[in-house]
Design an enzyme around this catalytic site. Structure first.
Site, PDB file in Angstrom:
ATOM      1  N   SER A   1       4.439  -2.321   4.679  1.00 42.76           N
ATOM      2  CA  SER A   1       3.520  -2.702   3.608  1.00 42.76           C
ATOM      3  C   SER A   1       2.400  -3.580   4.156  1.00 42.76           C
ATOM      4  O   SER A   1       1.644  -3.147   5.022  1.00 42.76           O
ATOM      5  CB  SER A   1       4.302  -3.382   2.483  1.00 42.76           C
ATOM      6  OG  SER A   1       3.535  -3.475   1.311  1.00 42.76           O
TER       7      SER A   1
ATOM      8  N   ASP B   1       5.762   2.543  -1.020  1.00 48.25           N
ATOM      9  CA  ASP B   1       5.998   1.225  -0.424  1.00 48.25           C
ATOM     10  C   ASP B   1       7.310   1.164   0.362  1.00 48.25           C
ATOM     11  O   ASP B   1       8.394   1.371  -0.185  1.00 48.25           O
ATOM     12  CB  ASP B   1       6.022   0.185  -1.545  1.00 48.25           C
ATOM     13  CG  ASP B   1       5.950  -1.240  -1.027  1.00 48.25           C
ATOM     14  OD1 ASP B   1       6.242  -1.467   0.158  1.00 48.25           O
ATOM     15  OD2 ASP B   1       5.604  -2.126  -1.810  1.00 48.25           O
TER      16      ASP B   1
END
Length: 379
Positions: A45, A177
Site C-alpha cells: 500500500s 489493497d
C-alpha cells in the site's frame, strides 16, 4: 544483486500518515551506512509507493510529491447516486502520480534496472474456485520478474483502499489493497536467503472515531427538500444512522467495512512481526541447544568416543528439517510509530485539506523515531 547489498527494508501500509512517517524513516536511513547496503524493499500500500521511489533513490521526489498532495488527488468522494455502482470514491491517485512523478509503468521499467529490487503485495479478489489453494489470496510482485505493465498495475492496486474504491486489474488478477493479507511484509524479507539484516517501519494507527459530521452535514443539505417523498425517506435513514453512530455502532455498511479492514490490517501486521520474532528466537535457542548438546557429549562420553559423539550430534542437528531457516538469526530493526498530534484526517471527506506544516511535522516524527532506533542499534 551486488554482493554488498545485503539489507532489506520493509514498509507497511498506513495511508497518508504512514507514507509521511516512512518518508522520515527513509530520509534518516539515507544518512546512515545501511542505505548503501539496501538490496531489497518490501512494501504494501503506502509502503509500496514509498518503496518504489526509494528503490530508485528518489526520496527527494517522494518528499516533493507528498508535500503537494491533497486528499481529492488520492481518493475523491463520489456523488451520492454513484455510490452503489462505483464505490465511495474515485481513485485519483494513479493520475496524480502520472502527472507529478511519472506513470506507474514507467516507474516499473526503471525499477527493473535499479540495483534495489522492489517487492509489493496485493490482495487477490479474483473470483476463482481454487483461490486459496496456493497463495492464500496474496499476490507478490517483484520488479525483477514482473513485466513493467503488470508491476505498474501492482503498485497502484496495492494502495487501492478497498473500503473506498473498487479493485483493479493486475495482469490476470483482480487486485486490491495488500493490507488485507500482508500489511507489513516482514516475512518475505526473512525468507530471502540473501538478506543478512532487516530494517523496517511499521505504522501504528492512532485513528479517532468519526463523530458523524458527514452524516449530519448531508442531512442538513437535504432538509430543504423534505417534501419530496424519496428525500424524506433518505433523511429518515440518515437520522437512524446518526443514532447508531452515537451508540458506537457502525452507522452504515461502509463504516463496517472500514472497521473490519482495520481489524484485518492490525491483526495480520501484529502476527507478521510476532512470527518473525518467534522464528528468530527459535533459531537462537536451537543454536544454544546444539552447543550444549555437543558439550554434554564431550563431557560424558568415554575419552575415545568424545570426538565421534560430538560429530554425530552435529550431523543430526545439521540434518534436522524445520518449516523455517534455522542456520541464521537476522538482526532486525523495526521502527514503530503513529503520526501523533499532527495526524492527518484519513476520512477523505469532501473539502478537507492536508496542511504542509502538519505533513512536515509527521516526517520529522518518522525521522526522529528512526534516529533513536539507529542509536539503539549502534549502542
Amino acid at each position: 544483486m551486488v554482493k554488498d547489498r545485503d539489507v532489506a527494508l520493509v514498509l507497511s501500509g498506513g495511508g497518508m500518515n504512514g507514507i509521511l512517517l516512512e518518508l522520515g524513516f527513509l530520509k534518516r536511513l539515507r544518512e546512515s551506512p545501511l542505505w548503501a547496503r539496501v538490496g531489497w524493499i518490501y512494501g504494501t500500500s503506502a509502503g509500496a509507493l514509498a518503496g518504489a521511489l526509494a528503490a530508485l533513490d528518489r526520496v527527494d521526489d517522494l518528499e516533493a510529491f507528498c508535500m503537494e498532495l491533497q486528499p481529492d488527488e488520492t481518493f475523491r468522494p463520489h456523488r451520492l447516486w454513484q455510490l452503489p455502482f462505483e464505490g465511495l470514491h474515485d481513485y485519483t491517485l494513479p493520475e496524480t502520480i502520472a502527472a507529478r512523478v511519472e506513470p506507474a509503468e514507467s516507474l516499473a521499467e526503471k525499477l527493473r534496472e535499479a540495483p534495489v529490487e522492489l517487492v509489493v503485495c496485493v490482495t487477490d479478489v479474483t473470483n476463482t474456485e481454487d483461490g486459496d489453494a496456493d497463495h492464500a489470496f496474496e499476490r507478490v510482485y517483484s520488479s525483477r520478474t514482473a513485466p513493467p505493465d503488470v508491476m505498474g498495475q501492482a503498485l497502484i492496486a496495492s494502495a487501492a483502499i478497498s473500503a473506498l474504491v473498487l479493485p483493479l486489474r493486475v495482469g490476470e488478477v483482480i487486485g486490491t489493497d495488500g493490507g488485507w493479507v500482508r500489511n507489513f511484509p516482514l516475512g518475505h524479507a526473512v525468507e530471502n536467503p540473501d538478506v543478512s539484516e532487516i530494517a523496517g517501519f511499521r505504522y501504528v494507527s492512532n485513528h479517532q472515531r468519526s463523530q458523524g459530521d458527514n452524516l449530519a452535514r448531508l442531512r442538513r443539505r437535504l432538509e430543504p427538500f423534505r417534501a419530496v417523498p424519496p428525500v424524506r425517506a433518505i433523511i429518515g435513514e440518515l437520522q437512524e444512522a446518526e443514532a447508531r453512530q452515537l451508540r458506537g455502532e457502525p452507522p452504515h455498511l461502509a463504516d463496517m467495512i472500514v472497521r473490519l479492514m482495520r481489524i484485518a490490517v492490525a491483526r495480520n501486521t501484529s502476527m507478521e512481526e510476532r512470527s518473525a520474532h518467534d522464528r528468530d528466537a527459535s533459531v537462537r535457542e536451537l543454536a544454544a541447544l546444539r552447543r550444549d548438546a555437543v558439550e554434554i557429549a564431550r563431557r560424558n562420553a568415554a575419552p575415545w568416543r568424545r570426538g565421534a559423539a560430538a560429530a554425530e550430534i552435529e550431523a543430526r542437528f545439521a540434518a534436522a528439517r524445520f518449516p523455517f531457516r534455522h542456520d541464521r538469526a537476522l538482526p532486525t530493526m523495526i521502527v514503530r510509530g503513529d503520526a501523533g498530534a499532527h495526524a492527518l484526517d484519513s476520512s477523505f471527506r469532501a473539502g478537507m485539506s492536508w496542511p504542509e506544516e502538519a505533513k512536515r511535522a509527521i516526517v520529522r516524527r518518522g525521522f526522529e523515531l528512526t534516529d533513536a532506533a539507529l542509536r539503539r542499534r549502534e549502542s
